[in-house]
Design an enzyme around this catalytic site. Structure first.
Site, mmCIF file in Angstrom:
data_model
loop_
_atom_site.group_PDB
_atom_site.id
_atom_site.type_symbol
_atom_site.label_atom_id
_atom_site.label_comp_id
_atom_site.label_asym_id
_atom_site.label_seq_id
_atom_site.Cartn_x
_atom_site.Cartn_y
_atom_site.Cartn_z
ATOM 1 N N GLY A 1 -8.650 4.009 7.299
ATOM 2 C CA GLY A 1 -8.383 5.440 7.487
ATOM 3 C C GLY A 1 -6.930 5.779 7.672
ATOM 4 N N ASP B 1 -5.837 -6.777 4.401
ATOM 5 C CA ASP B 1 -5.373 -5.399 4.340
ATOM 6 C C ASP B 1 -5.336 -4.743 5.723
ATOM 7 O OD1 ASP B 1 -6.777 -2.411 2.717
ATOM 8 O OD2 ASP B 1 -4.782 -2.851 3.514
ATOM 9 N N GLY B 2 -4.097 -4.521 6.205
ATOM 10 C CA GLY B 2 -3.990 -3.738 7.441
ATOM 11 C C GLY B 2 -3.159 -4.425 8.500
ATOM 12 N N GLY B 3 -2.038 -3.791 8.850
ATOM 13 C CA GLY B 3 -1.200 -4.322 9.939
ATOM 14 C C GLY B 3 -0.495 -5.604 9.598
ATOM 15 N N ASP C 1 -4.797 3.394 -1.785
ATOM 16 C CA ASP C 1 -5.869 3.718 -0.835
ATOM 17 C C ASP C 1 -6.429 5.117 -1.058
ATOM 18 O OD1 ASP C 1 -3.939 1.871 1.400
ATOM 19 O OD2 ASP C 1 -6.001 1.370 0.862
ATOM 20 N N HIS D 1 -1.333 -1.457 -4.102
ATOM 21 C CA HIS D 1 -2.637 -1.250 -3.457
ATOM 22 C C HIS D 1 -2.755 0.241 -3.171
ATOM 23 C CE1 HIS D 1 -5.926 -2.501 -0.646
ATOM 24 N NE2 HIS D 1 -5.560 -1.414 0.001
ATOM 25 N N SER E 1 0.872 -1.172 0.000
ATOM 26 C CA SER E 1 0.000 0.000 0.000
ATOM 27 C C SER E 1 0.909 1.223 0.000
ATOM 28 C CB SER E 1 -0.866 0.021 1.267
ATOM 29 O OG SER E 1 -1.239 1.356 1.573
ATOM 30 N N MET F 1 -10.457 -6.424 5.779
ATOM 31 C CA MET F 1 -9.650 -5.424 6.491
ATOM 32 C C MET F 1 -9.358 -5.873 7.915
ATOM 33 S SD MET F 1 -10.591 -1.694 5.162
ATOM 34 C CE MET F 1 -8.969 -1.280 5.746
ATOM 35 N N MET G 1 -9.086 7.916 -0.101
ATOM 36 C CA MET G 1 -9.936 8.295 1.036
ATOM 37 C C MET G 1 -10.513 9.690 0.787
ATOM 38 S SD MET G 1 -7.504 7.024 4.146
ATOM 39 C CE MET G 1 -6.670 5.432 4.055
ATOM 40 N N MET H 1 -12.117 4.060 -0.213
ATOM 41 C CA MET H 1 -12.727 4.304 1.094
ATOM 42 C C MET H 1 -13.428 5.653 0.987
ATOM 43 S SD MET H 1 -9.568 2.851 3.334
ATOM 44 C CE MET H 1 -8.503 3.007 1.901
ATOM 45 N N GLY I 1 -2.564 4.252 7.815
ATOM 46 C CA GLY I 1 -1.554 3.186 7.741
ATOM 47 C C GLY I 1 -0.900 3.053 9.115
ATOM 48 N N GLY J 1 1.679 -1.905 4.040
ATOM 49 C CA GLY J 1 2.000 -0.491 3.813
ATOM 50 C C GLY J 1 3.221 -0.107 4.623
ATOM 51 N N SER J 2 3.007 0.127 5.911
ATOM 52 C CA SER J 2 4.124 0.607 6.760
ATOM 53 C C SER J 2 5.190 -0.469 6.959
ATOM 54 C CB SER J 2 3.566 1.048 8.122
ATOM 55 O OG SER J 2 2.742 0.023 8.651
ATOM 56 N N HIS K 1 -8.395 0.865 -3.755
ATOM 57 C CA HIS K 1 -9.267 0.598 -2.601
ATOM 58 C C HIS K 1 -9.997 1.893 -2.273
ATOM 59 C CE1 HIS K 1 -9.460 -0.478 1.992
ATOM 60 N NE2 HIS K 1 -10.663 -0.350 1.442
HETATM 61 C C1 DX5 Z 1 -6.126 1.498 5.689
HETATM 62 C C2 DX5 Z 1 -5.753 1.023 4.287
HETATM 63 C C3 DX5 Z 1 -4.659 -0.009 4.294
HETATM 64 C C4 DX5 Z 1 -3.373 0.520 4.950
HETATM 65 C C5 DX5 Z 1 -2.369 -0.602 5.093
HETATM 66 O O1 DX5 Z 1 -7.322 2.244 5.627
HETATM 67 O O2 DX5 Z 1 -6.852 0.451 3.620
HETATM 68 O O3 DX5 Z 1 -4.388 -0.424 2.951
HETATM 69 O O4 DX5 Z 1 -2.817 1.518 4.147
HETATM 70 O O5 DX5 Z 1 -1.241 -0.037 5.737
HETATM 71 P P1 DX5 Z 1 -0.513 -0.862 6.926
HETATM 72 O O6 DX5 Z 1 0.037 -2.107 6.244
HETATM 73 O O7 DX5 Z 1 0.565 0.065 7.404
HETATM 74 O O8 DX5 Z 1 -1.557 -1.188 7.931
HETATM 75 ZN ZN ZN Z 2 -6.378 -0.519 1.711
#
Ligand code: DX5
Ligand code: ZN
Length: 223
Positions: free
Chosen positions: A142, A175-177, A35, A33, A9, A137, A37, A68, A144, A197-198, A66
């Site tokens: 919202g 997706d996420g963490g 994101d 990916h 991401s 998710m 928003m 959001m 990363g 992402g991070s 994605h």
């Molecule tokens: C959160 C996003 C995710 C996020 C993932 O709203 O949909 O894609 O960026 O980032 P990490 O991997 O750092 O949780």
């Molecule tokens: Zn995402």
């Protein structure tokens, strides 16, 4: 078993150098990916179609956008034109998710459902035959860099069961963490595509971080 795929991401990447950032990890990843928003569905604002176009110009990888956002049907065509391979949206944001899925498919883009941690899976069962990907998710949308929510793991297992029951070949994307500490449990629960992402754009060494995750997925896939 499908080859396990890695989708960075770009949310925590350096947007001043987004083309260099995505190019730097391209050799180790399978998707990107993106994101989007809008500050309504989630209390954050990110980017629009022009950033998708910039990533499209920088790499040849398939792009999963994605959304959001509220009213995803209104913007789907813009993201399709910008180069999206797939577009995922949150079904609770629209009155008729089946129609938005159809609309995305008619644009020549793979439709996907993004499932918020608080959204029940069962009511979505009828839509699962129509999508190419189910985005599960494991953080609240919202931001990363959030902590992985392990309570979602049984829901990912249930998604895998449901797809098998209805004979759908849709991917499960998580997706996420996701990082080296959580990726094993994510894959064991049924993830075929993992978003990171991070864990990749950590400001230290994204190519090395991507390579480590890619080789862990290769090890898990070989088990
Ligand atoms: C959160 C996003 C995710 C996020 C993932 O709203 O949909 O894609 O960026 O980032 P990490 O991997 O750092 O949780
Ligand atoms: Zn995402």
């Amino acid at each position: 078993m499908k080859r396990l795929q890695l989708a960075p991401s770009i949310l925590t990447a350096d947007f001043g150098r987004i083309s260099d950032e995505v190019a730097s990890v391209a050799d180790h990843v399978d998707w990107f990916h993106l994101d989007v928003m809008d500050g309504h569905y989630v209390p954050n604002l990110t980017f629009g179609p022009s950033t998708v176009e910039a990533v499209r110009r920088a790499v040849d990888h398939p792009l999963n956008v994605h959304l959001m956002i509220t009213d995803p049907g209104r913007f789907a065509e813009m993201f399709a034109t910008a180069g999206a391979t797939r577009i995922c949206f949150h079904p609770e944001t629209v009155p008729d998710p089946a129609r938005v899925i159809e609309q995305i498919r008619s644009l020549g883009v793979g439709p996907g459902l993004a499932v918020h941690p608080d959204v029940e899976l069962e009511p979505l069962r009828g839509l699962l035959t129509e999508v190419d990907v189910v985005l599960m998710m494991t953080v609240r949308p919202g931001l990363g860099g959030q902590r992985f929510i392990p309570e979602v793991l049984p829901k990912i297992e249930r998604a895998r069961e449901m797809l098998q029951e209805i004979g759908s070949d849709a991917d499960i994307e998580v997706d996420g963490g996701v990082n080296l500490e959580t990726v094993d449990r994510t894959v064991a629960a049924g993830a075929q595509i993992v978003v990171a992402g991070s864990a990749i754009f950590d400001g230290i060494d994204p190519p090395a971080a991507a390579a480590r995750l890619r080789s862990r997925l290769d090890e898990l896939g070989a088990q």
